[in-house]
Scaffold this motif. Sequence first.
Motif, PDB file in Angstrom:
ATOM      1  N   LEU A 183      36.326 -23.089  61.192  1.00  0.00           N
ATOM      2  CA  LEU A 183      37.530 -22.312  60.963  1.00  0.00           C
ATOM      3  C   LEU A 183      38.031 -22.608  59.544  1.00  0.00           C
ATOM      4  O   LEU A 183      38.185 -23.768  59.174  1.00  0.00           O
ATOM      5  CB  LEU A 183      38.573 -22.767  61.997  1.00  0.00           C
ATOM      6  N   GLY A 184      38.238 -21.554  58.752  1.00  0.00           N
ATOM      7  CA  GLY A 184      38.765 -21.766  57.400  1.00  0.00           C
ATOM      8  C   GLY A 184      37.701 -22.106  56.350  1.00  0.00           C
ATOM      9  O   GLY A 184      38.033 -22.308  55.192  1.00  0.00           O
ATOM     10  N   TYR A 185      36.422 -22.177  56.736  1.00  0.00           N
ATOM     11  CA  TYR A 185      35.360 -22.439  55.764  1.00  0.00           C
ATOM     12  C   TYR A 185      35.191 -21.223  54.838  1.00  0.00           C
ATOM     13  O   TYR A 185      35.377 -20.087  55.261  1.00  0.00           O
ATOM     14  CB  TYR A 185      34.017 -22.667  56.487  1.00  0.00           C
ATOM     15  N   SER A 186      34.791 -21.474  53.591  1.00  0.00           N
ATOM     16  CA  SER A 186      34.453 -20.374  52.671  1.00  0.00           C
ATOM     17  C   SER A 186      33.026 -19.912  52.984  1.00  0.00           C
ATOM     18  O   SER A 186      32.268 -20.620  53.654  1.00  0.00           O
ATOM     19  CB  SER A 186      34.520 -20.867  51.230  1.00  0.00           C
ATOM     20  N   SER A 187      32.658 -18.729  52.471  1.00  0.00           N
ATOM     21  CA  SER A 187      31.304 -18.207  52.700  1.00  0.00           C
ATOM     22  C   SER A 187      30.269 -19.185  52.151  1.00  0.00           C
ATOM     23  O   SER A 187      29.200 -19.380  52.733  1.00  0.00           O
ATOM     24  CB  SER A 187      31.118 -16.857  52.016  1.00  0.00           C
ATOM     25  N   GLU A 188      30.613 -19.784  51.026  1.00  0.00           N
ATOM     26  CA  GLU A 188      29.711 -20.746  50.393  1.00  0.00           C
ATOM     27  C   GLU A 188      29.514 -21.976  51.289  1.00  0.00           C
ATOM     28  O   GLU A 188      28.390 -22.441  51.502  1.00  0.00           O
ATOM     29  CB  GLU A 188      30.308 -21.070  49.011  1.00  0.00           C
ATOM     30  N   GLN A 189      30.613 -22.472  51.871  1.00  0.00           N
ATOM     31  CA  GLN A 189      30.512 -23.621  52.794  1.00  0.00           C
ATOM     32  C   GLN A 189      29.693 -23.247  54.037  1.00  0.00           C
ATOM     33  O   GLN A 189      28.904 -24.037  54.532  1.00  0.00           O
ATOM     34  CB  GLN A 189      31.904 -24.085  53.231  1.00  0.00           C
ATOM     35  N   LEU A 190      29.899 -22.011  54.522  1.00  0.00           N
ATOM     36  CA  LEU A 190      29.173 -21.577  55.728  1.00  0.00           C
ATOM     37  C   LEU A 190      27.660 -21.553  55.491  1.00  0.00           C
ATOM     38  O   LEU A 190      26.884 -21.834  56.395  1.00  0.00           O
ATOM     39  CB  LEU A 190      29.645 -20.192  56.171  1.00  0.00           C
ATOM     40  N   SER A 191      27.250 -21.234  54.248  1.00  0.00           N
ATOM     41  CA  SER A 191      25.813 -21.150  53.988  1.00  0.00           C
ATOM     42  C   SER A 191      25.176 -22.542  53.987  1.00  0.00           C
ATOM     43  O   SER A 191      23.964 -22.670  54.055  1.00  0.00           O
ATOM     44  CB  SER A 191      25.562 -20.427  52.661  1.00  0.00           C
ATOM     45  N   ARG A 192      26.020 -23.598  53.911  1.00  0.00           N
ATOM     46  CA  ARG A 192      25.457 -24.952  53.899  1.00  0.00           C
ATOM     47  C   ARG A 192      25.627 -25.692  55.230  1.00  0.00           C
ATOM     48  O   ARG A 192      25.410 -26.894  55.326  1.00  0.00           O
ATOM     49  CB  ARG A 192      26.087 -25.760  52.749  1.00  0.00           C
ATOM     50  N   VAL A 193      26.038 -24.947  56.255  1.00  0.00           N
ATOM     51  CA  VAL A 193      26.230 -25.561  57.577  1.00  0.00           C
ATOM     52  C   VAL A 193      24.885 -25.990  58.173  1.00  0.00           C
ATOM     53  O   VAL A 193      23.920 -25.228  58.151  1.00  0.00           O
ATOM     54  CB  VAL A 193      26.930 -24.548  58.513  1.00  0.00           C
ATOM     55  N   THR A 194      24.808 -27.210  58.685  1.00  0.00           N
ATOM     56  CA  THR A 194      23.563 -27.690  59.307  1.00  0.00           C
ATOM     57  C   THR A 194      23.679 -27.607  60.838  1.00  0.00           C
ATOM     58  O   THR A 194      24.785 -27.515  61.370  1.00  0.00           O
ATOM     59  CB  THR A 194      23.317 -29.172  58.955  1.00  0.00           C
ATOM     60  N   PRO A 195      22.531 -27.672  61.545  1.00  0.00           N
ATOM     61  CA  PRO A 195      22.592 -27.694  63.002  1.00  0.00           C
ATOM     62  C   PRO A 195      23.496 -28.817  63.534  1.00  0.00           C
ATOM     63  O   PRO A 195      24.266 -28.607  64.464  1.00  0.00           O
ATOM     64  CB  PRO A 195      21.137 -27.912  63.420  1.00  0.00           C
ATOM     65  N   GLU A 196      23.435 -29.995  62.908  1.00  0.00           N
ATOM     66  CA  GLU A 196      24.263 -31.122  63.387  1.00  0.00           C
ATOM     67  C   GLU A 196      25.735 -30.761  63.315  1.00  0.00           C
ATOM     68  O   GLU A 196      26.511 -31.070  64.217  1.00  0.00           O
ATOM     69  CB  GLU A 196      24.019 -32.388  62.550  1.00  0.00           C
ATOM     70  N   MET A 197      26.129 -30.103  62.222  1.00  0.00           N
ATOM     71  CA  MET A 197      27.527 -29.718  62.063  1.00  0.00           C
ATOM     72  C   MET A 197      27.923 -28.679  63.115  1.00  0.00           C
ATOM     73  O   MET A 197      28.999 -28.729  63.685  1.00  0.00           O
ATOM     74  CB  MET A 197      27.766 -29.135  60.660  1.00  0.00           C
ATOM     75  N   ALA A 198      27.019 -27.721  63.382  1.00  0.00           N
ATOM     76  CA  ALA A 198      27.336 -26.641  64.325  1.00  0.00           C
ATOM     77  C   ALA A 198      27.400 -27.145  65.759  1.00  0.00           C
ATOM     78  O   ALA A 198      28.061 -26.558  66.607  1.00  0.00           O
ATOM     79  CB  ALA A 198      26.296 -25.529  64.206  1.00  0.00           C
ATOM     80  N   LEU A 199      26.709 -28.236  66.041  1.00  0.00           N
ATOM     81  CA  LEU A 199      26.684 -28.745  67.421  1.00  0.00           C
ATOM     82  C   LEU A 199      27.876 -29.639  67.742  1.00  0.00           C
ATOM     83  O   LEU A 199      28.009 -30.125  68.860  1.00  0.00           O
ATOM     84  CB  LEU A 199      25.364 -29.484  67.697  1.00  0.00           C
ATOM     85  N   ARG A 200      28.728 -29.857  66.729  1.00  0.00           N
ATOM     86  CA  ARG A 200      29.928 -30.668  66.982  1.00  0.00           C
ATOM     87  C   ARG A 200      31.116 -29.760  67.270  1.00  0.00           C
ATOM     88  O   ARG A 200      31.826 -29.350  66.364  1.00  0.00           O
ATOM     89  CB  ARG A 200      30.222 -31.534  65.746  1.00  0.00           C
ATOM     90  N   HIS A 201      31.339 -29.395  68.537  1.00  0.00           N
ATOM     91  CA  HIS A 201      32.455 -28.495  68.863  1.00  0.00           C
ATOM     92  C   HIS A 201      33.756 -29.283  68.958  1.00  0.00           C
ATOM     93  O   HIS A 201      33.776 -30.373  69.522  1.00  0.00           O
ATOM     94  CB  HIS A 201      32.188 -27.758  70.183  1.00  0.00           C
ATOM     95  N   PRO A 202      34.854 -28.725  68.384  1.00  0.00           N
ATOM     96  CA  PRO A 202      36.102 -29.495  68.345  1.00  0.00           C
ATOM     97  C   PRO A 202      36.751 -29.763  69.709  1.00  0.00           C
ATOM     98  O   PRO A 202      37.347 -30.810  69.909  1.00  0.00           O
ATOM     99  CB  PRO A 202      37.029 -28.649  67.471  1.00  0.00           C
ATOM    100  N   THR A 203      36.654 -28.823  70.662  1.00  0.00           N
ATOM    101  CA  THR A 203      37.410 -29.042  71.907  1.00  0.00           C
ATOM    102  C   THR A 203      36.579 -29.019  73.190  1.00  0.00           C
ATOM    103  O   THR A 203      36.967 -29.628  74.172  1.00  0.00           O
ATOM    104  CB  THR A 203      38.552 -28.002  72.055  1.00  0.00           C
TER     105      THR A 203
END
Length: 391
Positions: A183-203
């Motif tokens: 939430l709130g990431y820029s397009s540039e930040q989104l392009s650098r998202v890794t699987p590990e980051m995506a698998l960490r759900h906040p809630t």
Amino acid sequence: MKTISLLGSTGSVGRNCLRVAEELPGEFRVIALAAGRNTTELADQVGRFHPELVSVSTSEAATTLAQNLKNLDPSAHPEIVVGEEGLLRVATHPETDLVVSAIVGVAGLAPTCRAIECGKQIALANKEVLVVAGELVTELAQRNGVQLLPVDSEHNAIHQCLRCGQADEVARVILTASGGPFLGYSSEQLSRVTPEMALRHPTWKMGDRITVDSATLMNKGMEVLEARWLFDLDVDQISVWVHPQSIVHSMVEFVDGSVIAQLGITDMGQPLLYALNYPRRLPGRRPRLNLNQAAKLEFMHPDSGKFPCLDLAYQAARELGALPCTLNAADEVAVEAFLQRKIDFPGIPRIVARMMEQANGVGKFSSIAEILEYDESVRRETRRLIQKDFS
Ligand code: MG
């Protein structure tokens, strides 16, 4: 006492379902369980609930399960069945009142439909059942006088809120979304998202695909489709608001402007407690919501520019035909490719969009078999597309 069959007993929904059954001794008889290959967990469940019938995915798993059960009293041994046929046996056990449909993916479709045909009540946790076959399944449920009780927390919330008014008094429903970890990431930040980051759900703690789908907002998009069928709504009556605290699980706005919200802790057991006991409410043994600690509740519009999956799902919900099935199959393959680092995070919606363009004009399906065949072809095509244009 309600007799239940559980499809997907070793997954997170399945385990939570059995926990609810244990919290309410004397309320439920668990007569049949279906799982995949997790025979250790399944053997433990057999020891706790003594079902008559147990299904596993393969004959090797059946052999291992039988070995795992050898210390169990022989009179408590269940019949062990295998594969698709086994799933159907669990779903249609003659003594079952309620089938909990918690197998992930299109594998849950056929057994859920058979259970409906047998007039079983359904507690529905499997998203794909309504996303890919919403029209067929809701017609089937109506014809057989079967209620689909949603276990997905948002739809469960809406189901509760709808009890405050009549169907023709509903102006719209508002699905809430945590917004995921980006939430709130820029397009540039989104392009650098890794699987590990995506698998960490906040809630929420969930399986891999649904966790990534929550991060892309595809999960919310699929929930728009689910809501459309469950509550017989026009797509324009379904709004999505990002609510990072995940305390308001969803809301219904009535024609007089009243908004009814359902609030609770983020605990999968809560919607199960409601669905399993419906139309009664029974006291479970779970923690209570403490609004003092919640501090504040925020709501905002989703950023569909950065998270295009939501709009793709709205498009599929409006145009229907083969689009919802395409959306689901292409997304599952794309998420898999992302987790294997074959594509980047923004590649997921790009691939789904490409597959939906190809599917435009493909008509509606008349049977589950047709849907499953089409689903398989989309998966093949999506893999080909990834190999050709994305790697
Ligand atoms: Mg949900």
